[in-house]
Design a protein around this motif. Structure first.
Motif, mmCIF file in Angstrom:
data_model
loop_
_atom_site.group_PDB
_atom_site.id
_atom_site.type_symbol
_atom_site.label_atom_id
_atom_site.label_comp_id
_atom_site.label_asym_id
_atom_site.label_seq_id
_atom_site.Cartn_x
_atom_site.Cartn_y
_atom_site.Cartn_z
ATOM 1 N N VAL A 1 4.571 4.305 -9.803
ATOM 2 C CA VAL A 1 4.299 4.213 -8.368
ATOM 3 C C VAL A 1 3.534 5.445 -7.901
ATOM 4 C CG1 VAL A 1 5.357 4.147 -6.077
ATOM 5 C CG2 VAL A 1 6.279 2.738 -7.923
ATOM 6 N N ALA A 2 3.893 6.614 -8.409
ATOM 7 C CA ALA A 2 3.195 7.845 -8.025
ATOM 8 C C ALA A 2 1.733 7.806 -8.469
ATOM 9 C CB ALA A 2 3.904 9.052 -8.633
ATOM 10 N N ALA A 3 1.500 7.318 -9.689
ATOM 11 C CA ALA A 3 0.120 7.214 -10.174
ATOM 12 C C ALA A 3 -0.680 6.224 -9.343
ATOM 13 C CB ALA A 3 0.124 6.791 -11.646
ATOM 14 N N LEU A 4 -0.050 5.114 -8.968
ATOM 15 C CA LEU A 4 -0.730 4.138 -8.125
ATOM 16 C C LEU A 4 -1.049 4.734 -6.760
ATOM 17 C CD1 LEU A 4 -1.714 1.202 -7.861
ATOM 18 C CD2 LEU A 4 0.573 0.598 -7.040
ATOM 19 N N ALA A 5 -0.167 5.584 -6.269
ATOM 20 C CA ALA A 5 -0.353 6.181 -4.946
ATOM 21 C C ALA A 5 -1.546 7.126 -4.889
ATOM 22 C CB ALA A 5 0.915 6.925 -4.531
ATOM 23 N N VAL A 6 -1.960 7.676 -6.031
ATOM 24 C CA VAL A 6 -3.123 8.571 -6.026
ATOM 25 C C VAL A 6 -4.388 7.892 -6.536
ATOM 26 C CG1 VAL A 6 -1.721 10.649 -6.248
ATOM 27 C CG2 VAL A 6 -2.582 9.524 -8.308
#
Length: 230
Positions: free
Chosen positions: A23-28
């Motif tokens: 989710v963090a990677a998708l957020a950036v």
């Protein structure tokens, strides 16, 4: 200093960490404003892919430039046609996804520290060939992050960082191909990697775009399955 074992394996992280890092990677990678910054890391992988394959196919690598607009340029010398040139041109858009896939394989084998060290070594090797100040800055900052995390942090932090980086490569490798397709649809990027490959192979650029899509999406699916333990 955290205790690390380069040749050993680390315990598998909890599933919640794997999901949170995805989710963090998708957020950036999804929001445009954050992507304008995070895309620099994808450019490092893209141009590094060109450079690595150029060397492996016997071409002479003159240098790599990374620019603040997230574009890049890799210059190599050798035969202007042939398999080596084709592989070098094809390596850019496929490199982030394939690096992510390789990273997912290492993480599935619980080789977290090894992954961090391999990434640091690749960035250090790339630094030698950088030919502009902005490129040096971005590669040094990225390499320092991997090195410091691998040496100074606890295994849980290493795992979170490694999974985030691999998810980022897998997700971040997909978006540039769609961006290139959009630019070409509106008459932009006339000298893109796909167009260069079309001239080299007499295969339509659209088919090379399809190839880039296939590599990035299959890497995301395969790497994601490895990371999630499916």
């Amino acid at each position: 200093m955290a205790s690390t074992d380069l040749l050993g394996t680390q315990p598998a992280p909890d599933l919640w960490l794997v999901v949170v890092t995805a989710v963090a990677a998708l957020a950036v990678t999804a929001p445009h404003r954050l992507w304008r910054v995070s895309r620099n890391a994808v450019t490092i992988a893209h141009e590094g892919g060109h450079g690595l394959i150029a060397l492996l196919t016997g071409r002479r690598l003159d240098g790599i430039r990374l620019h603040s607009d997230t574009s890049g340029l890799t210059v190599s010398r050798g035969r202007p046609t042939g398999l080596g040139m084709v592989l070098t041109a094809a390596a850019g858009y496929t490199a982030p996804s394939l690096l992510g896939l390789g990273g997912a394989w290492l993480l599935a084998a619980h080789r977290i520290t090894l992954l961090l060290w391999v990434a640091t070594a690749l960035l250090l090797a790339m630094l030698v060939m950088i030919r502009n100040a902005y490129g040096v800055l971005t590669v040094v900052v990225t390499g320092a992050a991997f090195l410091l995390v691998s040496w100074l942090t606890e295994p849980d932090v290493q795992a979170a960082f490694a999974y985030s980086a691999v998810w980022f490569l897998l997700l971040g490798g997909v978006r540039p191909v769609f961006e290139l397709q959009g630019k070409r649809r509106h008459g932009g990027a006339p000298d893109s990697d796909a167009d260069q490959l079309s001239r080299l192979t007499h295969v339509p650029a659209a088919l090379w775009l399809f190839f880039f899509h296939a590599v990035s999406l299959c890497s995301l699916i395969g790497g994601g399955r490895w990371l999630l333990g499916l």
